[in-house]
Design an enzyme around this catalytic site. Structure first.
Site, PDB file in Angstrom:
ATOM      1  N   ASP A 220     -58.845 -60.201 -19.589  1.00 17.92           N
ATOM      2  CA  ASP A 220     -60.652 -60.798 -18.616  1.00 17.92           C
ATOM      3  C   ASP A 220     -60.724 -61.998 -20.131  1.00 17.92           C
ATOM      4  O   ASP A 220     -59.941 -61.338 -21.004  1.00 17.92           O
ATOM      5  CB  ASP A 220     -61.845 -59.932 -18.848  1.00 17.92           C
TER       6      ASP A 220
ATOM      7  N   GLN B  97     -57.893 -53.248  -8.475  1.00 21.01           N
ATOM      8  CA  GLN B  97     -59.460 -53.278  -8.025  1.00 21.01           C
ATOM      9  C   GLN B  97     -60.256 -51.866  -7.965  1.00 21.01           C
ATOM     10  O   GLN B  97     -59.562 -51.418  -6.620  1.00 21.01           O
ATOM     11  CB  GLN B  97     -59.387 -54.858  -8.294  1.00 21.01           C
TER      12      GLN B  97
ATOM     13  N   HIS C  48     -55.373 -44.105  -8.855  1.00 20.61           N
ATOM     14  CA  HIS C  48     -55.449 -44.187 -10.522  1.00 20.61           C
ATOM     15  C   HIS C  48     -57.084 -43.653 -10.482  1.00 20.61           C
ATOM     16  O   HIS C  48     -57.800 -45.161  -9.803  1.00 20.61           O
ATOM     17  CB  HIS C  48     -54.939 -45.692 -10.451  1.00 20.61           C
TER      18      HIS C  48
ATOM     19  N   PHE D 148     -70.707 -53.770 -13.073  1.00 24.72           N
ATOM     20  CA  PHE D 148     -68.989 -53.713 -13.187  1.00 24.72           C
ATOM     21  C   PHE D 148     -68.748 -55.231 -11.324  1.00 24.72           C
ATOM     22  O   PHE D 148     -68.106 -55.592 -11.338  1.00 24.72           O
ATOM     23  CB  PHE D 148     -68.035 -51.920 -12.891  1.00 24.72           C
TER      24      PHE D 148
HETATM   25  P1  FAD Z   1     -53.483 -62.867 -12.395  1.00 20.07           P
HETATM   26  O1  FAD Z   1     -52.687 -61.914 -11.310  1.00 20.07           O
HETATM   27  O2  FAD Z   1     -53.208 -64.241 -13.252  1.00 20.07           O
HETATM   28  O3  FAD Z   1     -54.111 -63.677 -11.743  1.00 20.07           O
HETATM   29  C1  FAD Z   1     -55.570 -64.695 -11.691  1.00 20.07           C
HETATM   30  C2  FAD Z   1     -56.142 -65.467 -11.230  1.00 20.07           C
HETATM   31  O4  FAD Z   1     -55.645 -66.313 -10.983  1.00 20.07           O
HETATM   32  C3  FAD Z   1     -56.674 -64.728  -9.394  1.00 20.07           C
HETATM   33  O5  FAD Z   1     -57.758 -65.258  -8.613  1.00 20.07           O
HETATM   34  C4  FAD Z   1     -55.074 -65.492  -9.058  1.00 20.07           C
HETATM   35  O6  FAD Z   1     -55.314 -65.960  -7.385  1.00 20.07           O
HETATM   36  C5  FAD Z   1     -55.142 -66.824  -9.717  1.00 20.07           C
HETATM   37  N1  FAD Z   1     -53.531 -67.257  -9.317  1.00 20.07           N
HETATM   38  C6  FAD Z   1     -52.458 -66.545 -10.276  1.00 20.07           C
HETATM   39  N2  FAD Z   1     -51.202 -67.523 -10.241  1.00 20.07           N
HETATM   40  C7  FAD Z   1     -51.859 -68.653  -9.826  1.00 20.07           C
HETATM   41  C8  FAD Z   1     -50.887 -70.159 -10.371  1.00 20.07           C
HETATM   42  N3  FAD Z   1     -49.930 -69.878  -9.911  1.00 20.07           N
HETATM   43  N4  FAD Z   1     -51.815 -71.044  -9.566  1.00 20.07           N
HETATM   44  C9  FAD Z   1     -53.323 -70.730  -9.465  1.00 20.07           C
HETATM   45  N5  FAD Z   1     -54.103 -69.639  -9.704  1.00 20.07           N
HETATM   46  C10 FAD Z   1     -53.421 -68.436  -9.789  1.00 20.07           C
HETATM   47  N6  FAD Z   1     -58.911 -56.740 -18.388  1.00 20.07           N
HETATM   48  C11 FAD Z   1     -58.146 -56.727 -19.618  1.00 20.07           C
HETATM   49  O7  FAD Z   1     -58.986 -57.544 -20.602  1.00 20.07           O
HETATM   50  N7  FAD Z   1     -57.876 -56.027 -20.267  1.00 20.07           N
HETATM   51  C12 FAD Z   1     -57.077 -54.683 -19.166  1.00 20.07           C
HETATM   52  O8  FAD Z   1     -56.839 -54.100 -19.964  1.00 20.07           O
HETATM   53  C13 FAD Z   1     -57.256 -54.408 -17.709  1.00 20.07           C
HETATM   54  N8  FAD Z   1     -57.335 -53.494 -16.722  1.00 20.07           N
HETATM   55  C14 FAD Z   1     -56.924 -53.947 -15.741  1.00 20.07           C
HETATM   56  C15 FAD Z   1     -56.188 -52.741 -14.759  1.00 20.07           C
HETATM   57  C16 FAD Z   1     -56.347 -53.269 -12.863  1.00 20.07           C
HETATM   58  C17 FAD Z   1     -55.704 -51.874 -12.760  1.00 20.07           C
HETATM   59  C18 FAD Z   1     -57.317 -54.267 -12.903  1.00 20.07           C
HETATM   60  C19 FAD Z   1     -57.398 -54.415 -11.338  1.00 20.07           C
HETATM   61  C20 FAD Z   1     -57.599 -54.803 -13.624  1.00 20.07           C
HETATM   62  C21 FAD Z   1     -57.644 -55.161 -14.886  1.00 20.07           C
HETATM   63  N9  FAD Z   1     -58.120 -56.102 -15.601  1.00 20.07           N
HETATM   64  C22 FAD Z   1     -57.873 -55.700 -17.578  1.00 20.07           C
HETATM   65  C23 FAD Z   1     -58.403 -57.143 -15.394  1.00 20.07           C
HETATM   66  C24 FAD Z   1     -58.019 -58.801 -15.659  1.00 20.07           C
HETATM   67  O9  FAD Z   1     -57.400 -58.701 -16.408  1.00 20.07           O
HETATM   68  C25 FAD Z   1     -58.997 -59.455 -14.510  1.00 20.07           C
HETATM   69  O10 FAD Z   1     -58.888 -59.199 -13.317  1.00 20.07           O
HETATM   70  C26 FAD Z   1     -58.444 -60.731 -14.614  1.00 20.07           C
HETATM   71  O11 FAD Z   1     -59.409 -61.986 -14.193  1.00 20.07           O
HETATM   72  C27 FAD Z   1     -57.263 -61.082 -13.754  1.00 20.07           C
HETATM   73  O12 FAD Z   1     -55.962 -60.328 -14.287  1.00 20.07           O
HETATM   74  P2  FAD Z   1     -54.558 -60.228 -13.628  1.00 20.07           P
HETATM   75  O13 FAD Z   1     -54.314 -59.886 -14.410  1.00 20.07           O
HETATM   76  O14 FAD Z   1     -54.990 -59.755 -12.283  1.00 20.07           O
HETATM   77  O15 FAD Z   1     -54.682 -61.913 -13.221  1.00 20.07           O
END
Ligand code: FAD
Length: 290
Positions: free
Chosen positions: A109, A179, A269, A219
């Protein structure tokens, strides 16, 4: 133990998520919750990393403590926020040396006060880039990632989001965790779309027992999860009665989990928020029925 080997629909794995506490009181609460939930013998637990990568050191310490002192398989969440690839490599070496086998790779985030994610200088913009980096280094981690049954909040379309998820999985993920959601139809539909798109790794549903009205509103606003109308009305009715709220939260999550298990999920989970009673009640009820 690599988590991918524990995700099995014929013996589903329950796992619990915690966050690193900020205060002494928070630490005491976490230890109590951990101790209590450890008796349920989770398949693994995971420890989040604060927005913007703000708690990395604490996250790693906690994972090592849980693994070494409590003997429970612990997974570290590592985000792209605020850290360079060189720093990441150092952390990966430490985790690998401590025999931590599992990492949840996330973009993360944006830090408090920011609405848009900005990568660190020379860092990763998307989780898929970090997955690729870890796979290219000489490590042998089991890697998980995040996915969004209702679509990620920033995505213009669910199809785009699914395409990006496919690229992230293809970069080297072994499983994904969803999520939170309150309506199983979103999960089942998402799994079907993911399989059609060629995403074949286990998709673990993430469940958050509702315990607090304001918190759940915050949330759901942040992550975009839908609260079904009937549940929303029930929550509204008990919002000033914490005990009734907790009972409703446990009942709703238990029914959700029962249906998920009956339809063959590989694990569940739980987002525990460092509290044990609700998760304990749900898992105990599920085990009593199996
Ligand atoms: P990504 O997979 O990188 O995606 C992010 C966005 O970018 C998405 O909209 C995707 O569609 C888009 N995207 C991806 N690749 C591309 C591309 N090549 N070109 C254009 N757009 C693209 N957050 C924290 O800060 N700390 C945590 O510990 C944490 N734990 C989590 C655990 C779980 C199980 C879940 C579901 C979420 C968690 N989050 C956490 C929240 C998460 O970090 C956020 O939802 C964040 O905004 C997106 O992370 P991601 O890894 O899904 O990102």
């Amino acid at each position: 133990m690599k988590i991918r080997n524990r995700l099995n629909p014929s013996d589903p794995c329950f796992s619990f998520e915690f966050f690193p506490p900020r205060t002494d009181e928070g630490e005491a609460n976490l230890l109590k919750a951990l101790e209590d939930l450890a008796t349920l013998q989770p398949g693994f637990v995971s420890v989040t990393e604060g927005a913007g990568g703000s708690t990395r050191a604490k996250t790693v310490e906690l994972v090592l403590r849980i693994k070494q002192e409590a003997g429970i398989e612990a997974m570290a969440h590592l985000t792209c926020g605020g850290h360079s690839p060189a720093e990441l490599r150092t952390v990966l070496e430490r985790l690998s040396a401590a025999k931590v086998d599992n990492i949840l790779v996330l973009r993360g985030d944006p830090p408090k006060g920011q609405t848009v994610f900005e990568p660190a200088p020379g860092g990763f913009r998307y989780a898929s880039e970090m997955v690729r980096f870890i796979r290219e280094e000489d490590f042998n981690f089991c890697l998980g990632g995040a996915c969004y049954p209702e679509g990620h909040v920033e995505t213009p379309s669910r199809d785009d989001d699914l395409r990006h998820l496919k690229a992230k999985v293809d970069a080297g993920l072994d499983f994904v965790v969803t999520q939170l959601f309150f309506d199983n139809a979103f999960y089942f539909d998402f799994v079907e779309r993911a399989r059609r798109a060629g995403i074949n790794v286990p998709i673990v549903p993430g469940i958050m027992p509702i315990t607090n009205y304001e918190q759940i509103q915050r949330f759901t606003r942040l992550c975009g999860a839908t609260v079904p109308m009937r549940l929303a009305l029930q929550l509204e009715r008990v919002k000033d009665n914490p005990e009734a709220m907790a009972q409703l939260g446990v009942a709703h999550a238990t029914v959700q989990c029962m249906e998920l298990l009956s339809r063959g999920v590989p694990g569940i989970h739980f987002y525990t928020l460092n509290k044990s009673p609700a998760t304990r009640m749900i898992v105990s009820a599920l085990r009593a029925r199996s």
